[in-house]
Design a protein around this motif. Structure first.
Motif, mmCIF file in Angstrom:
data_model
loop_
_atom_site.group_PDB
_atom_site.id
_atom_site.type_symbol
_atom_site.label_atom_id
_atom_site.label_comp_id
_atom_site.label_asym_id
_atom_site.label_seq_id
_atom_site.Cartn_x
_atom_site.Cartn_y
_atom_site.Cartn_z
ATOM 1 N N HIS A 11 0.814 -1.225 0.000
ATOM 2 C CA HIS A 11 0.000 0.000 0.000
ATOM 3 C C HIS A 11 0.843 1.269 0.000
ATOM 4 C CE1 HIS A 11 -3.440 -2.550 0.534
ATOM 5 N NE2 HIS A 11 -2.864 -3.111 1.580
ATOM 6 N N PHE A 12 2.102 1.132 -0.336
ATOM 7 C CA PHE A 12 2.991 2.288 -0.335
ATOM 8 C C PHE A 12 3.668 2.413 -1.694
ATOM 9 C CE2 PHE A 12 2.770 0.771 4.032
ATOM 10 C CZ PHE A 12 2.432 1.935 4.713
ATOM 11 N N SER A 13 3.973 3.651 -2.060
ATOM 12 C CA SER A 13 4.685 3.879 -3.321
ATOM 13 C C SER A 13 6.170 3.555 -3.137
ATOM 14 C CB SER A 13 4.522 5.338 -3.766
ATOM 15 O OG SER A 13 5.273 6.191 -2.909
ATOM 16 N N ALA A 14 6.847 3.437 -4.239
ATOM 17 C CA ALA A 14 8.294 3.178 -4.192
ATOM 18 C C ALA A 14 9.024 4.330 -3.510
ATOM 19 C CB ALA A 14 8.833 2.956 -5.604
ATOM 20 N N VAL A 15 8.567 5.544 -3.742
ATOM 21 C CA VAL A 15 9.185 6.722 -3.107
ATOM 22 C C VAL A 15 8.962 6.686 -1.598
ATOM 23 C CG1 VAL A 15 9.048 9.251 -2.925
ATOM 24 C CG2 VAL A 15 9.057 8.149 -5.172
ATOM 25 N N GLN A 16 7.745 6.388 -1.170
ATOM 26 C CA GLN A 16 7.473 6.289 0.266
ATOM 27 C C GLN A 16 8.328 5.216 0.911
ATOM 28 O OE1 GLN A 16 3.238 5.645 -0.112
ATOM 29 N NE2 GLN A 16 2.825 7.590 0.944
ATOM 30 N N ARG A 17 8.412 4.079 0.277
ATOM 31 C CA ARG A 17 9.209 2.968 0.805
ATOM 32 C C ARG A 17 10.668 3.372 0.946
ATOM 33 N NH1 ARG A 17 9.918 -2.872 -2.208
ATOM 34 N NH2 ARG A 17 11.421 -3.738 -0.746
ATOM 35 N N LYS A 18 11.204 3.943 -0.113
ATOM 36 C CA LYS A 18 12.623 4.329 -0.128
ATOM 37 C C LYS A 18 12.930 5.326 0.990
ATOM 38 C CE LYS A 18 15.886 6.887 -3.040
ATOM 39 N NZ LYS A 18 16.045 7.543 -4.339
ATOM 40 N N TYR A 19 12.158 6.394 1.078
ATOM 41 C CA TYR A 19 12.496 7.443 2.034
ATOM 42 C C TYR A 19 12.095 7.099 3.464
ATOM 43 C CZ TYR A 19 14.216 10.232 -1.753
ATOM 44 O OH TYR A 19 14.967 10.670 -2.816
ATOM 45 N N TRP A 20 11.029 6.364 3.647
ATOM 46 C CA TRP A 20 10.673 5.936 5.006
ATOM 47 C C TRP A 20 11.758 5.008 5.555
ATOM 48 C CZ3 TRP A 20 9.845 1.335 7.566
ATOM 49 C CH2 TRP A 20 9.318 1.452 8.860
ATOM 50 N N THR A 21 12.216 4.087 4.719
ATOM 51 C CA THR A 21 13.256 3.153 5.157
ATOM 52 C C THR A 21 14.534 3.898 5.511
ATOM 53 O OG1 THR A 21 12.296 1.438 3.753
ATOM 54 C CG2 THR A 21 14.532 1.076 4.499
ATOM 55 N N ARG A 22 14.918 4.847 4.705
ATOM 56 C CA ARG A 22 16.122 5.636 5.002
ATOM 57 C C ARG A 22 15.924 6.478 6.266
ATOM 58 N NH1 ARG A 22 19.780 4.620 1.372
ATOM 59 N NH2 ARG A 22 19.242 4.233 -0.785
ATOM 60 N N PHE A 23 14.763 7.054 6.417
ATOM 61 C CA PHE A 23 14.442 7.850 7.598
ATOM 62 C C PHE A 23 14.527 6.994 8.855
ATOM 63 C CE2 PHE A 23 11.124 9.188 10.616
ATOM 64 C CZ PHE A 23 11.543 10.485 10.886
ATOM 65 N N MET A 24 13.911 5.823 8.816
ATOM 66 C CA MET A 24 13.935 4.937 9.978
ATOM 67 C C MET A 24 15.345 4.434 10.263
ATOM 68 S SD MET A 24 11.107 4.919 11.534
ATOM 69 C CE MET A 24 11.609 3.657 12.693
ATOM 70 N N SER A 25 16.083 4.125 9.223
ATOM 71 C CA SER A 25 17.444 3.652 9.412
ATOM 72 C C SER A 25 18.288 4.699 10.138
ATOM 73 C CB SER A 25 18.077 3.324 8.055
ATOM 74 O OG SER A 25 19.413 2.943 8.213
ATOM 75 N N ALA A 26 18.212 5.934 9.672
ATOM 76 C CA ALA A 26 18.978 7.009 10.319
ATOM 77 C C ALA A 26 18.498 7.245 11.752
ATOM 78 C CB ALA A 26 18.848 8.297 9.501
ATOM 79 N N SER B 33 4.157 4.945 14.457
ATOM 80 C CA SER B 33 3.508 6.244 14.221
ATOM 81 C C SER B 33 3.891 6.841 12.867
ATOM 82 C CB SER B 33 3.810 7.228 15.352
ATOM 83 O OG SER B 33 5.188 7.463 15.462
ATOM 84 N N THR B 34 5.134 6.687 12.447
ATOM 85 C CA THR B 34 5.521 7.227 11.142
ATOM 86 C C THR B 34 4.905 6.419 10.001
ATOM 87 O OG1 THR B 34 7.612 6.000 11.178
ATOM 88 C CG2 THR B 34 7.666 8.286 11.951
ATOM 89 N N LEU B 35 4.790 5.119 10.190
ATOM 90 C CA LEU B 35 4.128 4.296 9.176
ATOM 91 C C LEU B 35 2.646 4.640 9.076
ATOM 92 C CD1 LEU B 35 5.189 0.538 9.124
ATOM 93 C CD2 LEU B 35 5.069 2.138 7.232
ATOM 94 N N GLN B 36 2.038 4.855 10.229
ATOM 95 C CA GLN B 36 0.623 5.220 10.259
ATOM 96 C C GLN B 36 0.398 6.554 9.552
ATOM 97 O OE1 GLN B 36 -1.622 2.974 11.389
ATOM 98 N NE2 GLN B 36 -3.109 4.327 10.444
ATOM 99 N N ALA B 37 1.285 7.511 9.785
ATOM 100 C CA ALA B 37 1.186 8.811 9.118
ATOM 101 C C ALA B 37 1.320 8.651 7.604
ATOM 102 C CB ALA B 37 2.252 9.765 9.653
ATOM 103 N N LEU B 38 2.214 7.813 7.180
ATOM 104 C CA LEU B 38 2.416 7.543 5.754
ATOM 105 C C LEU B 38 1.190 6.886 5.162
ATOM 106 C CD1 LEU B 38 4.925 8.243 4.125
ATOM 107 C CD2 LEU B 38 5.676 5.886 4.401
ATOM 108 N N LYS B 39 0.618 5.950 5.897
ATOM 109 C CA LYS B 39 -0.572 5.249 5.442
ATOM 110 C C LYS B 39 -1.742 6.227 5.301
ATOM 111 C CE LYS B 39 -0.869 0.768 6.825
ATOM 112 N NZ LYS B 39 -1.194 -0.333 7.729
ATOM 113 N N ASN B 40 -1.897 7.128 6.275
ATOM 114 C CA ASN B 40 -2.955 8.132 6.236
ATOM 115 C C ASN B 40 -2.788 9.059 5.044
ATOM 116 O OD1 ASN B 40 -4.043 7.059 8.566
ATOM 117 N ND2 ASN B 40 -3.137 8.591 9.910
ATOM 118 N N GLU B 41 -1.545 9.317 4.687
ATOM 119 C CA GLU B 41 -1.251 10.190 3.551
ATOM 120 C C GLU B 41 -1.730 9.563 2.250
ATOM 121 O OE1 GLU B 41 2.763 11.130 1.263
ATOM 122 O OE2 GLU B 41 2.767 11.998 3.267
#
Length: 188
Positions: free
Chosen positions: A132-147, A178-186
């Motif tokens: 349920h996520f775009s490639a852009v969301q996946r890429k940047y959320w993963t990098r955000f969480m990693s950092a 919470s960040t995943l939920q925000a992304l999902k809501n978006e």
């Protein structure tokens, strides 16, 4: 066949000596101030042995840290019980504290961080359902969480581990949810 086994053992011994020598030198010098010549001299091996095994001093540190960090993430990815994960992480971080402090002091933390980031990105790629996520969301959320996860662990390790491991684990899980939920809501 015996000659090949013997050659492989000599190569492995050289690798081990080089790793040990560099780690010893890092106790008193910054990574940037250490030369290949100093490492091979301390290891008691030839320059040729160095270049048969590694291209740079960074490669030595990668050879040392990558298996250690990879094995911890393997435990987490393989969905061990929460108690097993917490015990493994507790032991790992207890063992890593002095190393992390030295890595910061001696300017090679970036190597640990890069290995950690590769592993955490693999972790999220393995455990998450990204349907349920775009490639852009996946890429940047993963990098955000990693950092973010790295920054939390780093701060916890370097500030004396005053909070419990369970508290840190819960904090990271809360941020993740919470960040995943925000992304999902978006996307809805």
């Amino acid at each position: 066949m015996a000659a090949t086994d013997h050659s492989q053992q000599i190569k492995q011994d050289s690798r081990d000596y080089l790793i040990s020598a560099l780690l010893q030198l890092l106790k008193t010098k910054d990574l940037n101030d250490i030369t290949v010549t100093q490492v091979v001299k301390k290891a008691g091996v030839s320059r040729m042995a160095f270049y048969r095994n590694f291209e740079t001093l960074n490669d030595i540190l990668i050879a040392y840290f990558k298996p250690k960090i990879d094995s911890e993430f393997t435990i987490i990815i393989n969905k061990a019980t929460p108690e097993q994960k917490m015990n493994a992480l507790g032991s790992f971080f207890f063992e890593l504290t002095d190393t992390m402090n030295l890595a910061v002091k001696r300017n090679y933390e970036f190597i640990i961080q890069n290995i950690f980031n590769d592993n955490i990105m693999n972790f999220y790629d393995t455990i998450m359902n990204w349907d349920h996520f775009s490639a852009v969301q996946r890429k940047y959320w993963t990098r955000f969480m990693s950092a973010g996860v790295y920054a939390i662990w780093r701060e916890w390790l370097n500030s004396g581990q005053k909070e419990s491991l369970n508290d840190i684990h819960t904090l990271i899980a809360d941020f993740q949810f919470s960040t995943l939920q925000a992304l999902k809501n978006e996307t809805n």
